[in-house]
Design a protein around this motif. Sequence first.
Motif, PDB file in Angstrom:
ATOM      1  N   ARG A 100       2.736  13.994  10.806  1.00 55.10           N
ATOM      2  CA  ARG A 100       3.847  13.603  12.001  1.00 55.10           C
ATOM      3  C   ARG A 100       3.771  11.968  12.128  1.00 55.10           C
ATOM      4  NH1 ARG A 100       3.745  15.861  17.635  1.00 55.10           N
ATOM      5  NH2 ARG A 100       5.230  14.493  17.458  1.00 55.10           N
ATOM      6  N   MET A 101       2.805  11.267  11.469  1.00 48.12           N
ATOM      7  CA  MET A 101       2.617   9.907  11.753  1.00 48.12           C
ATOM      8  C   MET A 101       3.871   9.207  11.017  1.00 48.12           C
ATOM      9  SD  MET A 101      -1.153   8.769  11.381  1.00 48.12           S
ATOM     10  CE  MET A 101      -2.035   8.595  12.916  1.00 48.12           C
ATOM     11  N   ARG A 102       4.198   8.228  11.725  1.00 47.42           N
ATOM     12  CA  ARG A 102       5.226   7.374  11.192  1.00 47.42           C
ATOM     13  C   ARG A 102       4.522   6.660   9.989  1.00 47.42           C
ATOM     14  NH1 ARG A 102       9.456   6.742  14.275  1.00 47.42           N
ATOM     15  NH2 ARG A 102       9.475   7.404  16.241  1.00 47.42           N
ATOM     16  N   PRO A 103       5.219   6.332   8.993  1.00 50.95           N
ATOM     17  CA  PRO A 103       4.882   5.671   7.762  1.00 50.95           C
ATOM     18  C   PRO A 103       4.031   4.217   7.941  1.00 50.95           C
ATOM     19  CG  PRO A 103       6.736   6.671   7.070  1.00 50.95           C
ATOM     20  CD  PRO A 103       6.763   6.815   8.602  1.00 50.95           C
ATOM     21  N   MET A 104       4.860   3.440   8.741  1.00 48.64           N
ATOM     22  CA  MET A 104       4.396   2.204   9.095  1.00 48.64           C
ATOM     23  C   MET A 104       2.950   2.395   9.791  1.00 48.64           C
ATOM     24  SD  MET A 104       5.857   0.138   7.462  1.00 48.64           S
ATOM     25  CE  MET A 104       4.789  -1.180   7.864  1.00 48.64           C
ATOM     26  N   MET A 105       2.672   3.310  10.741  1.00 52.31           N
ATOM     27  CA  MET A 105       1.279   3.472  11.170  1.00 52.31           C
ATOM     28  C   MET A 105       0.385   3.868  10.305  1.00 52.31           C
ATOM     29  SD  MET A 105       1.904   2.505  14.367  1.00 52.31           S
ATOM     30  CE  MET A 105       3.117   1.612  13.745  1.00 52.31           C
ATOM     31  N   LEU A 106       0.609   4.678   9.322  1.00 47.28           N
ATOM     32  CA  LEU A 106      -0.199   4.831   8.184  1.00 47.28           C
ATOM     33  C   LEU A 106      -0.394   3.827   7.467  1.00 47.28           C
ATOM     34  CD1 LEU A 106       1.361   8.107   6.758  1.00 47.28           C
ATOM     35  CD2 LEU A 106      -0.717   8.025   8.149  1.00 47.28           C
ATOM     36  N   PHE A 107       0.549   2.906   7.334  1.00 47.94           N
ATOM     37  CA  PHE A 107      -0.015   1.795   6.730  1.00 47.94           C
ATOM     38  C   PHE A 107      -1.008   0.590   7.270  1.00 47.94           C
ATOM     39  CE2 PHE A 107       1.008  -3.116   6.543  1.00 47.94           C
ATOM     40  CZ  PHE A 107       0.580  -3.259   5.290  1.00 47.94           C
ATOM     41  N   PHE A 108      -0.707   0.585   8.567  1.00 49.90           N
ATOM     42  CA  PHE A 108      -1.726  -0.182   9.451  1.00 49.90           C
ATOM     43  C   PHE A 108      -3.160   0.554   9.434  1.00 49.90           C
ATOM     44  CE2 PHE A 108       2.135  -1.321  11.810  1.00 49.90           C
ATOM     45  CZ  PHE A 108       2.479  -2.442  11.246  1.00 49.90           C
ATOM     46  N   LEU A 109      -3.211   1.862   9.341  1.00 43.80           N
ATOM     47  CA  LEU A 109      -4.426   2.776   9.503  1.00 43.80           C
ATOM     48  C   LEU A 109      -5.309   2.154   8.091  1.00 43.80           C
ATOM     49  CD1 LEU A 109      -4.087   6.090  11.245  1.00 43.80           C
ATOM     50  CD2 LEU A 109      -5.382   4.300  11.883  1.00 43.80           C
ATOM     51  N   LEU A 110      -4.505   2.366   6.889  1.00 40.03           N
ATOM     52  CA  LEU A 110      -5.044   2.219   5.729  1.00 40.03           C
ATOM     53  C   LEU A 110      -5.547   0.585   5.513  1.00 40.03           C
ATOM     54  CD1 LEU A 110      -2.588   4.124   3.615  1.00 40.03           C
ATOM     55  CD2 LEU A 110      -5.016   4.707   4.030  1.00 40.03           C
ATOM     56  N   THR A 111      -5.042  -0.446   6.277  1.00 39.79           N
ATOM     57  CA  THR A 111      -5.491  -1.571   5.936  1.00 39.79           C
ATOM     58  C   THR A 111      -6.744  -1.929   6.994  1.00 39.79           C
ATOM     59  OG1 THR A 111      -4.048  -2.517   8.136  1.00 39.79           O
ATOM     60  CG2 THR A 111      -3.140  -2.678   5.834  1.00 39.79           C
ATOM     61  N   GLN A 112      -7.329  -0.973   8.090  1.00 37.91           N
ATOM     62  CA  GLN A 112      -8.616  -1.045   8.657  1.00 37.91           C
ATOM     63  C   GLN A 112      -9.757  -0.528   7.930  1.00 37.91           C
ATOM     64  OE1 GLN A 112      -8.211  -2.883  11.433  1.00 37.91           O
ATOM     65  NE2 GLN A 112      -5.933  -3.168  10.727  1.00 37.91           N
ATOM     66  N   SER A 113     -10.840  -0.998   8.002  1.00 34.12           N
ATOM     67  CA  SER A 113     -12.074  -0.470   7.305  1.00 34.12           C
ATOM     68  C   SER A 113     -12.290   0.677   8.245  1.00 34.12           C
ATOM     69  CB  SER A 113     -12.978  -1.509   7.324  1.00 34.12           C
ATOM     70  OG  SER A 113     -13.914  -1.694   8.567  1.00 34.12           O
ATOM     71  N   ILE A 114     -13.182   1.764   7.595  1.00 32.08           N
ATOM     72  CA  ILE A 114     -13.590   2.940   8.554  1.00 32.08           C
ATOM     73  C   ILE A 114     -14.520   2.562   9.761  1.00 32.08           C
ATOM     74  CG2 ILE A 114     -14.862   5.015   8.337  1.00 32.08           C
ATOM     75  CD1 ILE A 114     -14.002   5.328   5.616  1.00 32.08           C
ATOM     76  N   ASP A 115     -15.454   1.551   9.644  1.00 31.05           N
ATOM     77  CA  ASP A 115     -16.426   0.984  10.664  1.00 31.05           C
ATOM     78  C   ASP A 115     -15.502   0.483  11.561  1.00 31.05           C
ATOM     79  OD1 ASP A 115     -18.375   1.667   9.161  1.00 31.05           O
ATOM     80  OD2 ASP A 115     -19.015  -0.019   8.346  1.00 31.05           O
ATOM     81  N   ASP A 116     -14.482  -0.439  11.291  1.00 31.66           N
ATOM     82  CA  ASP A 116     -13.734  -1.167  12.239  1.00 31.66           C
ATOM     83  C   ASP A 116     -12.858  -0.197  13.025  1.00 31.66           C
ATOM     84  OD1 ASP A 116     -14.690  -3.441  11.681  1.00 31.66           O
ATOM     85  OD2 ASP A 116     -13.155  -3.941  10.041  1.00 31.66           O
ATOM     86  N   TYR A 117     -12.208   0.918  12.379  1.00 32.26           N
ATOM     87  CA  TYR A 117     -11.624   2.006  12.784  1.00 32.26           C
ATOM     88  C   TYR A 117     -12.382   2.605  14.066  1.00 32.26           C
ATOM     89  CZ  TYR A 117      -9.618   6.757  13.479  1.00 32.26           C
ATOM     90  OH  TYR A 117      -8.974   7.799  13.941  1.00 32.26           O
TER      91      TYR A 117
END
Length: 308
Positions: free
Chosen positions: A138-155
């Motif tokens: 259900r996530m908006r594609p741009m939100m997926l993009f922003f998540l993918l640009t964050q490292s797991i530790d930073d997330y």
Amino acid sequence: MSVAFGSCFVRSIAMLVVLLVLPTAALAEPEHVPPHAFDQGMLWRIERPGTAASHILGGAHVSTITAIEGLPQAAQQALAGARRAAFEQRADHPADGLVTHMWYLPWPVTRELLGPDRFDQVQSVLQMYEIGAEQVARMRPMMLFFLLTQSIDDYRALVEGRPTLDELILGDVRARQLPFTQLETLKEQTADEPAWPIAQQRALIDLALAQWPPDQGLADAEALWRGQQLGRSLQRDAKMAARSGHEKAYAAFVRRLLAQRNARMAAAMEPVLREGEAFIVVGGAHLLGQDGILARLRTAGWTVTRAD
């Protein structure tokens, strides 16, 4: 993903990265500004004859700074002398309903929007972030993009509630009972996000997947900020986009992320600057280059001087 997490993430990252296609306020386009103008420096003095000087801090929304004393000395002094403040966005606004709108589609169609292969690849990566398949669907594609640009530790640090630089400065402003305002609202930032072409959203996700895992976490980004070299980060990203064949999608992303918002925020801060003695905080990337806030203010007749 819970709304509680969304609120935390919006408080930090999404203030910088939500896309807009809204009409911008009428402010003269910058002229005769070099491409890399204002790429160095984080604190700027803004003044004109007959008006007391103000300061703009190009901040890193998410930071390892945990107290005002962690700011550079020049920024501490400018903040201490301020009589009013303005923020890119109010860090203390409740926005759970808007967070849900920002993050999620009304029904699970993300797989159809992205295509099965791309969606499965995204879902596989985000499992490492402990984000479930139902949420991804259900996530908006741009939100997926922003998540993918964050490292797991930073997330994970963001999920745990790392305070933002904006929050620290807002806390000081509130403690001193200074008047303050915001330059944009979350509603303004999210109003037209669905108009973003899906082909460009897919291209940005492909770019993020091609560069995953991110090679630069928050600590490295903050090092660039403290080293007054934020411009290098955007230049690096543009080169990566060109090498991967996604140069046009990245250019459109930057135009929406920065240039269009810069015009509106520059116009919104002019009344604050006319009052004088203001301390204004925006994401550092909004100050850079020909389309940045500083170039627009200079074109509007303000004297812009580096203050750090």
